[in-house]
Design an enzyme around this catalytic site. Structure first.
Site, PDB file in Angstrom:
ATOM      1  N   SER A  91       0.013   8.958  -5.809  1.00 19.76           N
ATOM      2  CA  SER A  91       0.079  10.361  -5.403  1.00 19.76           C
ATOM      3  C   SER A  91       1.044  11.159  -6.275  1.00 19.76           C
ATOM      4  CB  SER A  91       0.483  10.478  -3.932  1.00 19.76           C
ATOM      5  OG  SER A  91      -0.523   9.912  -3.124  1.00 19.76           O
ATOM      6  N   ALA A 124       1.953   1.702  -3.527  1.00 15.88           N
ATOM      7  CA  ALA A 124       0.816   2.140  -4.335  1.00 15.88           C
ATOM      8  C   ALA A 124       0.466   3.604  -4.074  1.00 15.88           C
ATOM      9  CB  ALA A 124      -0.403   1.259  -4.056  1.00 15.88           C
ATOM     10  N   GLU A 125       0.435   3.993  -2.821  1.00 14.35           N
ATOM     11  CA  GLU A 125       0.088   5.381  -2.508  1.00 14.35           C
ATOM     12  C   GLU A 125       1.164   6.336  -3.009  1.00 14.35           C
ATOM     13  OE1 GLU A 125      -1.921   8.277   0.731  1.00 14.35           O
ATOM     14  OE2 GLU A 125      -1.897   6.130   1.070  1.00 14.35           O
ATOM     15  N   THR A 126       2.408   5.933  -2.904  1.00 16.47           N
ATOM     16  CA  THR A 126       3.502   6.763  -3.420  1.00 16.47           C
ATOM     17  C   THR A 126       3.340   6.973  -4.924  1.00 16.47           C
ATOM     18  OG1 THR A 126       5.004   5.990  -1.695  1.00 16.47           O
ATOM     19  CG2 THR A 126       6.006   6.891  -3.696  1.00 16.47           C
ATOM     20  N   VAL A 138       0.830  -1.203   0.000  1.00 14.48           N
ATOM     21  CA  VAL A 138       0.000   0.000   0.000  1.00 14.48           C
ATOM     22  C   VAL A 138       0.870   1.261   0.000  1.00 14.48           C
ATOM     23  CG1 VAL A 138      -1.808   1.270   1.232  1.00 14.48           C
ATOM     24  CG2 VAL A 138      -1.928  -1.221   1.058  1.00 14.48           C
TER      25      VAL A 138
END
Length: 152
Positions: free
Chosen positions: A81, A76-78, A73
């Site tokens: 974003s 993925a968020e990196t 996660v």
């Protein structure tokens, strides 16, 4: 103010994370963030159409020796974003408002590659699918992240 001779204040951090010099002004005074460095995330491709990075399994495992689901996660968020920020452009901020993850298979060694591709690129919202794969190209997890774009 920036000139062509003064490096970005966080140039060493940005280069270590694989960020091309041309993108340093977009990366803001915050660089890539301490978590990206701690997780060993390195960008290999940066564009609005596709954001790709790798992350080592080593040092990012749960107690059973598998890559931690939270590490998936984080990657993925990196990616989602950063991709949203590229779409938003200079002078705008992005904030994550939703993320989900489905873990398909485990991995206990090697390098994970994450690829973020846009599902929706709007004026105020972006949504990306982020797929993590092992070195053999097998899908490890699939995430979806939605970011809100803010002015200023």
């Amino acid at each position: 103010m920036s000139d062509k001779f003064t490096p970005h204040p966080l140039a060493a951090e940005l280069l270590a994370a694989g960020c091309p010099v041309d993108f340093h002004p977009l990366m803001s005074p915050h660089g890539v963030g301490t978590l990206v460095s701690k997780m060993g995330i390195v960008f290999t491709q940066m564009s609005t159409e596709s954001m790709v990075a790798t992350m080592p399994v080593e040092s990012n495992t749960q107690v059973t020796g598998l890559l931690h689901g939270g590490a998936h996660v984080v990657l993925a968020e990196t990616l989602g974003s950063f991709a949203a920020a590229f779409h938003a452009g200079a002078g705008r901020k992005v904030v994550g408002i939703e993320i989900n993850a489905t873990h398909h298979r485990g991995i206990s060694e090697g390098l994970v590659t994450g690829t973020a591709t846009p599902i929706h690129l709007g004026r105020t919202l972006t949504t990306h699918e982020v797929v993590m794969r092992d070195p053999a190209g097998r899908r490890l997890s699939t995430c979806r992240i939605t970011n809100m774009i803010l002015d200023g």
